[in-house]
Design an enzyme around this catalytic site. Sequence first.
Site, mmCIF file in Angstrom:
data_model
loop_
_atom_site.group_PDB
_atom_site.id
_atom_site.type_symbol
_atom_site.label_atom_id
_atom_site.label_comp_id
_atom_site.label_asym_id
_atom_site.label_seq_id
_atom_site.Cartn_x
_atom_site.Cartn_y
_atom_site.Cartn_z
ATOM 1 N N HIS A 13 63.157 -81.649 -35.251
ATOM 2 C CA HIS A 13 64.031 -81.816 -36.424
ATOM 3 C C HIS A 13 63.428 -82.875 -37.355
ATOM 4 O O HIS A 13 62.992 -83.926 -36.887
ATOM 5 C CB HIS A 13 65.428 -82.246 -35.966
ATOM 6 C CG HIS A 13 66.378 -82.419 -37.112
ATOM 7 N ND1 HIS A 13 66.929 -81.338 -37.781
ATOM 8 C CD2 HIS A 13 66.849 -83.529 -37.731
ATOM 9 C CE1 HIS A 13 67.697 -81.788 -38.756
ATOM 10 N NE2 HIS A 13 67.673 -83.109 -38.749
ATOM 11 N N ASP A 18 71.684 -80.034 -33.694
ATOM 12 C CA ASP A 18 70.709 -81.125 -33.557
ATOM 13 C C ASP A 18 71.296 -82.322 -32.792
ATOM 14 O O ASP A 18 71.035 -83.484 -33.117
ATOM 15 C CB ASP A 18 70.222 -81.578 -34.948
ATOM 16 C CG ASP A 18 69.616 -80.425 -35.728
ATOM 17 O OD1 ASP A 18 68.860 -79.641 -35.127
ATOM 18 O OD2 ASP A 18 69.893 -80.299 -36.937
ATOM 19 N N ARG A 64 68.646 -70.901 -36.599
ATOM 20 C CA ARG A 64 69.925 -70.336 -36.155
ATOM 21 C C ARG A 64 70.520 -71.197 -35.044
ATOM 22 O O ARG A 64 69.780 -71.786 -34.241
ATOM 23 C CB ARG A 64 69.732 -68.935 -35.584
ATOM 24 C CG ARG A 64 69.077 -67.997 -36.546
ATOM 25 C CD ARG A 64 70.079 -67.069 -37.160
ATOM 26 N NE ARG A 64 69.447 -66.299 -38.217
ATOM 27 C CZ ARG A 64 70.099 -65.641 -39.145
ATOM 28 N NH1 ARG A 64 71.409 -65.668 -39.162
ATOM 29 N NH2 ARG A 64 69.465 -64.964 -40.076
HETATM 30 C C1 GRF Z 1 60.177 -78.384 -39.586
HETATM 31 O O1 GRF Z 1 60.221 -79.422 -40.526
HETATM 32 C C2 GRF Z 1 61.161 -78.612 -38.481
HETATM 33 O O2 GRF Z 1 61.445 -79.948 -38.266
HETATM 34 C C3 GRF Z 1 62.393 -77.917 -38.975
HETATM 35 O O3 GRF Z 1 61.918 -76.783 -39.654
HETATM 36 C C4 GRF Z 1 60.627 -77.052 -40.162
HETATM 37 C C5 GRF Z 1 59.750 -75.927 -39.718
HETATM 38 O O4 GRF Z 1 58.490 -75.969 -40.331
HETATM 39 N N1 GRF Z 1 63.287 -77.618 -37.879
HETATM 40 P P1 GRF Z 1 57.334 -74.974 -39.869
HETATM 41 O O5 GRF Z 1 57.885 -73.557 -39.955
HETATM 42 O O6 GRF Z 1 56.912 -75.339 -38.482
HETATM 43 O O7 GRF Z 1 56.244 -75.191 -40.875
#
Ligand code: GRF
Length: 215
Positions: A108, A144, A90
């Site tokens: 990210h 981001d 979000r």
């Molecule tokens: C990750 O790839 C992160 O970069 C992105 O969302 C994903 C979350 O993965 N923002 P997880 O829930 O930590 O497995």
Amino acid sequence: MKVVVLVSGRGSNLQSLLDAIDAGRCEASVVAVISDRAAAPALALAHARGIATEVVNPSDYPDRTTWDAALARAVATYAPELVVLAGFMRILEASMLQRFAGRMVNVHPALLPAFPGRDAPAQAVAKRVSLSGCTVHLVDAGVDSGPILAQAAVPVLPADDAVTLHERIQRAEHWLLPAVIQAIANGSIVLESDGPRYTGAKDNAATIFYWPPLT
Ligand code: GRF
């Protein structure tokens, strides 16, 4: 260092952070895990480890601003020194941004400023880049777009699709995010009002820019 983690999904980054803490590689304590989705598997993971969990669901609030204010109140209850967005899907608004300005980091799955927003691995595959990776950055009002703290690069292989590339990127995330949190905890990265500053332990901070880590 007291950390609140915000999650929306699986929680593999939360898991890697908890593993790093358990292994003594990250001098932080996850005091709460808060989600916008009651069904987020990350919440079950936190619950199983005895960590406080909360859900602040946007559909329980009349608008985004009210939801954001409720989220800020929930996070503030735990008085965190750092707020970590680990797969939190979000956009935050004024209450969160002002209350935790300069103390919120996001991970990210791309080398920002390339491929912000959703589906970053798919964007990278579609553009046929040969290098991608992950970025840990401060959260600001954009998508981001905040100051970059650290990045780790991984190759994009010819046979990759979005899923295989994301898996490779996540292996780098699982190392980079705890490393950056440790760098903040031990003062290698100082979060100042005008952005991050790398201290005398700059060599230590610099090693977190590479995957696998340079030794
Ligand atoms: C990750 O790839 C992160 O970069 C992105 O969302 C994903 C979350 O993965 N923002 P997880 O829930 O930590 O497995």
